[in-house]
Scaffold this motif. Structure first.
Motif, PDB file in Angstrom:
ATOM      1  N   ALA A 129       0.828  -1.211   0.000  1.00  0.00           N
ATOM      2  CA  ALA A 129       0.000   0.000   0.000  1.00  0.00           C
ATOM      3  C   ALA A 129       0.864   1.264   0.000  1.00  0.00           C
ATOM      4  N   ASP A 130       1.978   1.274   0.784  1.00  0.00           N
ATOM      5  CA  ASP A 130       2.831   2.459   0.883  1.00  0.00           C
ATOM      6  C   ASP A 130       3.340   2.913  -0.482  1.00  0.00           C
ATOM      7  N   GLN A 131       3.745   1.922  -1.297  1.00  0.00           N
ATOM      8  CA  GLN A 131       4.346   2.249  -2.581  1.00  0.00           C
ATOM      9  C   GLN A 131       3.327   2.271  -3.710  1.00  0.00           C
ATOM     10  N   GLY A 132       2.126   1.807  -3.420  1.00  0.00           N
ATOM     11  CA  GLY A 132       1.082   1.791  -4.439  1.00  0.00           C
ATOM     12  C   GLY A 132       1.400   0.876  -5.601  1.00  0.00           C
ATOM     13  N   GLN A 133       2.049  -0.256  -5.291  1.00  0.00           N
ATOM     14  CA  GLN A 133       2.339  -1.201  -6.372  1.00  0.00           C
ATOM     15  C   GLN A 133       2.378  -2.640  -5.848  1.00  0.00           C
TER      16      GLN A 133
END
Lengths: 160, 221
Positions: A113-117
């Motif tokens: 979720a943090d990196q959106g990938q």
């Protein structure tokens, strides 16, 4: 060859021994090949709509992991197998169902979720939220499955 | 071209001498009963080929043995044929082994200088019977289970050490997963290794000494 070829008794019997031996060998060899490649040549089982769960579980804009169990017949064993799909929607109406299997060598990817990938731990591959490859060795985007919504439930069309 | 290759090989490994010793050796004028040994050898090859193929799908545990055999018979292409050849080939091998032995007894072929060939043949008979006995359990159906229950009990009826023999054969007091696994191990590893060793000795002697002629009446002087 202009020489006249005569076949004597010895030559004839020798030839017949090879011929009959060849027929017997083929009689073993051809069924053996069919026997060995049989399960590999079998067609994949038909596809079914697999129920994932309630539409309300999908967060807008974030791929959400759904796990479901299906029964699969492998050889003489019926197994329960866990399938996982990431379902993603921007507007709550159009859904995309992505496989969580990395297209490189089949490891499982997870959403960071943090990196959106999506990230695959095996060879550091990264995929965007729509499945496109961002970096790493995968040859193609994450596989997509046909998805539908019925009475507030999500279904994907997958191998049964 | 082919002659060049075979000559090249012969010059290096001398296969032609071996070939001639085995297949072009001189034999006395004999009758069709003298082919029973070759027929037995053929069934042995049949058992080896079909047996190796069966192990590709067979699973030697009580949970899976029966189902995997049914899978071979009904789901795998030609599985019924491979299993059938192994099943009937087993009986044929026992019958042919015995007929081959009868021919050797009745025509006196076990006599000097072929006693060692005969001894190796007797051990080969034991191996063949062992194959039949251990293989009988492997399908793990009712017939197999009760057949092996009775078979091991018969072995157990020997005086003094009978009970011990029964426990070693079954791997415990009862016919169980342990029994199935050890019967399988004996059937596919121990007995084939013994068969190959004994067969090598048997065939070496047959080729080395040559086969006996049919016994005839003494020539009158």
């Amino acid at each position: 060859m202009n020489e006249k070829r005569t076949i004597d008794r010895r030559g004839f019997l020798g030839f017949m021994t090879w011929a009959i031996g060849g027929i017997i060998s083929a009689g073993f060899g051809i069924p053996a090949i069919a026997y060995i490649i049989g399960p590999a040549a079998r067609k994949e089982e038909e596809q079914n709509w697999i129920r994932l769960g309630s539409v309300s579980k999908v967060e807008l804009g974030t791929p959400t992991l759904f796990k479901t169990e299906i029964e699969r017949q492998t050889g003489w064993i019926t197994n329960k197998e866990e399938l996982s799909f990431y379902v993603f929607t921007e507007n709550g109406r159009d859904f995309v169902a992505l496989s969580n299997i990395c297209t490189h060598l089949g490891c499982r990817v997870r959403w960071i979720a943090d990196q959106g990938q999506f990230f695959c731990p095996c060879h550091n591959a990264a995929f965007a939220k729509n499945g496109e490859v961002i970096s790493g060795p995968p040859p193609r985007p994450l596989d997509q499955y046909p998805v539908k919504e019925e009475d507030g439930q999500l279904f994907v069309l997958g191998g049964g | 071209m082919i002659t060049r290759v075979t000559n090249w090989l012969d010059e290096r490994i001398g296969w032609r001498n071996v070939w001639e010793a085995i297949f072009l050796r001189k034999i006395p004028k004999v009758n069709w009963f003298y082919t029973l040994g070759s027929a037995t050898l053929f069934t042995a090859i049949n058992q080896a080929v079909t047996g190796i193929l069966l192990t590709i799908y067979y699973a030697p545990t009580p949970d899976h043995a029966y189902d995997s055999v049914q899978y071979i018979t009904t789901q795998i292409p030609m599985g019924w044929l491979i299993r059938g050849l192994h099943h009937w080939g087993a009986s044929a091998m026992v019958v042919l082994t015995v007929l081959h032995m009868l021919r050797v007894i009745l025509l006196g072929a076990y006599k000097y200088p072929r006693e060692v060939t005969w001894f190796s043949g007797v051990f080969l008979l034991l191996v063949v019977v062992g194959f039949g006995f251990t293989g009988y359990l492997l399908p793990w159906d009712q017939k197999a289970y009760w057949g092996s229950t009775v078979g091991t009990r018969i072995a157990g009826s020997a005086p003094l050490i009978g009970d011990w023999i029964l426990r070693v054969m079954r791997g415990g007091a009862e016919l169980s997963a342990v029994t199935l696994a050890r019967f399988f191990g004996v059937h596919v590893w121990v007995l084939p290794a013994s068969l190959i060793l004994l067969l090598a000795i048997h065939m070496y002697l047959v080729i080395k000494i040559g086969i006996s002629a049919t016994p005839g009446r003494e020539e009158k002087a």
